[in-house]
Structure formats: C-alpha cells, structure tokens
Design a protein around this motif. Structure first.
Motif, mmCIF file in Angstrom:
data_model
loop_
_atom_site.group_PDB
_atom_site.id
_atom_site.type_symbol
_atom_site.label_atom_id
_atom_site.label_comp_id
_atom_site.label_asym_id
_atom_site.label_seq_id
_atom_site.Cartn_x
_atom_site.Cartn_y
_atom_site.Cartn_z
ATOM 1 N N GLN B 114 0.891 -1.452 -0.444
ATOM 2 C CA GLN B 114 0.135 -0.068 0.106
ATOM 3 C C GLN B 114 1.005 1.237 0.111
ATOM 4 O O GLN B 114 0.373 2.573 -0.853
ATOM 5 N N TYR B 115 1.977 0.965 0.402
ATOM 6 C CA TYR B 115 2.789 2.702 0.760
ATOM 7 C C TYR B 115 3.557 2.473 -0.838
ATOM 8 O O TYR B 115 4.376 3.498 -0.448
ATOM 9 N N GLY B 116 4.327 2.099 -1.637
ATOM 10 C CA GLY B 116 4.383 2.356 -2.454
ATOM 11 C C GLY B 116 6.110 1.616 -1.799
ATOM 12 O O GLY B 116 7.127 2.834 -3.098
ATOM 13 N N VAL B 117 6.709 1.446 -1.378
ATOM 14 C CA VAL B 117 7.978 1.641 -1.382
ATOM 15 C C VAL B 117 8.545 0.562 -2.090
ATOM 16 O O VAL B 117 8.261 -0.856 -1.925
ATOM 17 N N PRO B 118 10.333 0.190 -1.590
ATOM 18 C CA PRO B 118 10.802 -1.287 -1.811
ATOM 19 C C PRO B 118 10.693 -2.331 -1.250
ATOM 20 O O PRO B 118 11.135 -2.411 0.547
ATOM 21 N N ILE B 119 9.977 -3.054 -1.569
ATOM 22 C CA ILE B 119 10.109 -4.188 -0.999
ATOM 23 C C ILE B 119 10.968 -5.298 -0.825
ATOM 24 O O ILE B 119 11.063 -5.826 -2.681
ATOM 25 N N SER B 120 12.342 -5.525 -0.160
ATOM 26 C CA SER B 120 13.024 -6.598 -0.228
ATOM 27 C C SER B 120 12.736 -8.836 0.313
ATOM 28 O O SER B 120 11.855 -7.945 1.689
ATOM 29 N N ALA B 121 12.251 -9.216 -0.234
ATOM 30 C CA ALA B 121 11.286 -10.011 0.582
ATOM 31 C C ALA B 121 12.821 -11.499 0.209
ATOM 32 O O ALA B 121 13.957 -11.704 -0.899
ATOM 33 N N ARG B 122 11.992 -12.650 0.984
ATOM 34 C CA ARG B 122 13.285 -13.842 1.166
ATOM 35 C C ARG B 122 12.451 -14.438 1.047
ATOM 36 O O ARG B 122 11.672 -14.765 1.701
ATOM 37 N N ASP B 123 12.221 -15.891 0.723
ATOM 38 C CA ASP B 123 11.669 -17.371 0.817
ATOM 39 C C ASP B 123 12.384 -18.017 1.792
ATOM 40 O O ASP B 123 12.864 -18.552 1.621
ATOM 41 N N ILE B 124 11.879 -18.321 2.857
ATOM 42 C CA ILE B 124 12.617 -18.848 4.102
ATOM 43 C C ILE B 124 12.057 -20.454 3.636
ATOM 44 O O ILE B 124 11.867 -21.389 4.504
ATOM 45 N N LEU B 125 10.468 -20.536 3.073
ATOM 46 C CA LEU B 125 10.429 -21.645 2.514
ATOM 47 C C LEU B 125 11.255 -22.711 2.051
ATOM 48 O O LEU B 125 12.038 -23.985 2.087
ATOM 49 N N SER B 126 12.082 -21.939 0.978
ATOM 50 C CA SER B 126 13.651 -22.742 0.181
ATOM 51 C C SER B 126 14.365 -22.343 0.870
ATOM 52 O O SER B 126 15.872 -23.741 0.424
ATOM 53 N N ASP B 127 14.880 -22.179 2.205
ATOM 54 C CA ASP B 127 15.960 -22.130 3.088
ATOM 55 C C ASP B 127 15.361 -22.234 4.622
ATOM 56 O O ASP B 127 15.729 -21.780 4.872
ATOM 57 N N LEU B 128 16.073 -23.814 4.786
ATOM 58 C CA LEU B 128 15.421 -23.876 6.236
ATOM 59 C C LEU B 128 16.490 -23.424 7.093
ATOM 60 O O LEU B 128 16.539 -22.719 8.060
ATOM 61 N N LYS B 129 17.886 -23.401 6.795
ATOM 62 C CA LYS B 129 19.049 -22.714 7.870
ATOM 63 C C LYS B 129 18.577 -21.181 7.013
ATOM 64 O O LYS B 129 18.836 -20.706 8.392
ATOM 65 N N LEU B 130 18.295 -20.412 6.622
ATOM 66 C CA LEU B 130 18.102 -18.903 6.095
ATOM 67 C C LEU B 130 16.652 -18.300 7.424
ATOM 68 O O LEU B 130 16.888 -18.207 8.100
ATOM 69 N N LYS B 131 15.022 -19.956 7.139
ATOM 70 C CA LYS B 131 14.496 -19.482 8.386
ATOM 71 C C LYS B 131 14.948 -19.598 9.908
ATOM 72 O O LYS B 131 14.047 -18.576 10.569
#
Lengths: 93, 185
Positions: B114-131
C-alpha cells in the motif's frame, strides 16, 4: 494430537494473568492454529512488539506443534475499557 | 554473495574488503528485489543466489580452506544483517510477494504494498537454514517477519495493526521518497 486450546489458555494465563482471554481454534480441530485475544495488566507500558513477544514466550514450549498463532488483540485493561465490551457474550449483571 | 562473504571470513580478510564486495553486490540485489514488487518474473533465481552459491567452490582458495558448513552458518547471519542494513523494508516470508505460500505472508505483503516502498523479500521455505537464522536473529517464532530501517517490526498481526493505526505510514513515509531517489540514481 498436538496442543489443545486448553494448553494455550493455561500457558497464557500462567504467564500473563489476563483479565480477558479468548483463544479460538482456527485450525478446524487439529490444534495447530489459534487466534488469541488477551487483555492483561502486564502489557502496561509495553509496545505492541513487546506484548506479542510476551505471548510468544508464554507459548514457546508449544510452538513446535502449533503452526500458526495470530494475536488479534493484546491490550491493557485501560485500553480494553473504551471499546464495546468484548466479553459481551458473557451473561453478566 | 554468500560465497564472497564466507570466503572473506575464512581468509580472515579485513572488513573493508567485505564492505566493498557487499557494496558491489547491493545494486543488482536491489534491482532483483524491485522485481518482486513490480510483478516481473525471475523471483526464484533472486533467492537462488543465496542457496546455490553457499558451498560452491572458490577458485582462489585451496580445497582445504574452502568454506565448511560451519562458516556458511556465519554467512547466513551476515546475510540477514546485511539485508536489513541495506534495504529499508525487508520481509522474510513463505513464498514470494507475487506468489505467497501462506495467508499471513500474503497479508503482510499486501499491507506493505500500500505504501509504494521498495520491498525486499526472501522466501524462507526454500531454505531451512535461512529460516532458522532469521528466527534466531529476531527471537521471533513465526513468519512472515518484517524489518524496517534495520529494526525488527513484527509479524503480520503487528504490521496490520500498525497499518490500521496509521503508525506504518509514519514509519514508512520517508522511505517512499528515498526509494524513488535510489531508483532514479
């Protein structure tokens, strides 16, 4: 299997001694998903993040078996007051 | 990027070299992240960088000194620290903003968008260690997790509540402007 609604209520009650607590099982019976409303004096002076942390901490022993917890409300008694009483379903005098 | 960082750690290089490699990497990373919010494809690759290069061989390093699983753990911490340092809005979520794999993650993305800001995203499902790394970093048990300006803000309940109270607008107000500047420079 897993965590019952009563487990969740007991964990939050012992940690936060809430004046109002509603735990709703939204999992459809498997006990893996809950919605929680808490009103507790212990939230006084705490930011929302800290309040959620307190609830999370209370539930920590159960979290491994709970898939989703949604904390709908984490209010102090003072904050809970002005709203239309959420415990309206209780037949009170 | 993971390889660069972990290699630097293994060799015991100075911080400056890590910083410069990080700086060199950050621009394309931002562009990749921007892809998410603009709905372009290629999202899995952006995250794939993280997982596939982690234990890849480093041609400059003798076999005996290449990153082990231990050093890659450290690099995950570095990646999280760097993510939230370099990107004003970071969300660790299930799935991708364009294809969330959990209702709570979808909700959080929707609110942030809603806020028009750049959103950086990572998928934690694809990497258990990152999670696990993110969970330990924030001391928060569930996903999504949102970091704004380097600080852990909360999960989807908190983001929604802040949105409804107008607190999010306050917090993100200057990022929306900065994001535009970054994008054009």
């Amino acid at each position: 299997m897993g965590v019952t609604k009563e487990d969740v209520e007991a964990a939050i009650t012992s940690a936060l001694s809430p004046s109002h607590l509603v735990v709703t099982d939204t999992s459809g019976g498997c006990g893996a998903s809950y919605e929680i409303e808490v009103v507790s004096e212990k939230f006084e002076g705490k930011r929302l993040l800290e309040r959620h942390r307190m609830v999370n901490t209370a539930l920590a022993p159960h979290m491994a078996e709970i898939h989703a917890v949604s904390i709908k409300k984490a209010l102090t008694p003072a904050q809970a007051q002005p709203e239309p009483e959420p415990a309206a379903d209780k037949p009170q005098a | 990027m993971a390889r660069l960082v972990s290699t630097a750690l293994v060799r015991g290089l100075m911080r400056s070299s890590r910083a410069s490699s990080a700086a060199a990497m950050s621009r394309p990373a931002i562009q990749k992240f921007m892809n998410y919010s603009s709905g372009l494809g290629g999202a899995p690759n952006a995250n794939g960088d993280l997982t596939t290069t982690r234990v890849a061989a480093d041609p400059d390093t003798h076999q005996d000194f290449q990153p082990t699983s231990k050093s890659s753990e450290m690099s995950f911490d570095d990646i999280v620290a760097q993510d939230i340092k370099e990107h004003p809005v970071v969300i660790y979520m299930k799935g991708y903003p364009d294809a969330p794999r959990c209702g709570f993650s979808a909700l959080a993305v929707k609110v942030l968008q809603q806020y028009g800001v750049p959103i950086s995203a990572r998928d934690i499902l694809s990497d258990l260690k990152l999670k696990e790394t993110v969970k330990a970093y924030s001391h928060w048990p569930t996903f999504p997790q949102i970091f704004i300006k380097g600080e852990f803000v909360g999960g989807s309940d908190i983001i929604l509540s802040m949105h409804q109270k107008g607190e999010l607008k306050e917090l993100l107000g200057d990022i929306a402007q900065k994001g535009e500047q970054n994008g054009s420079s």
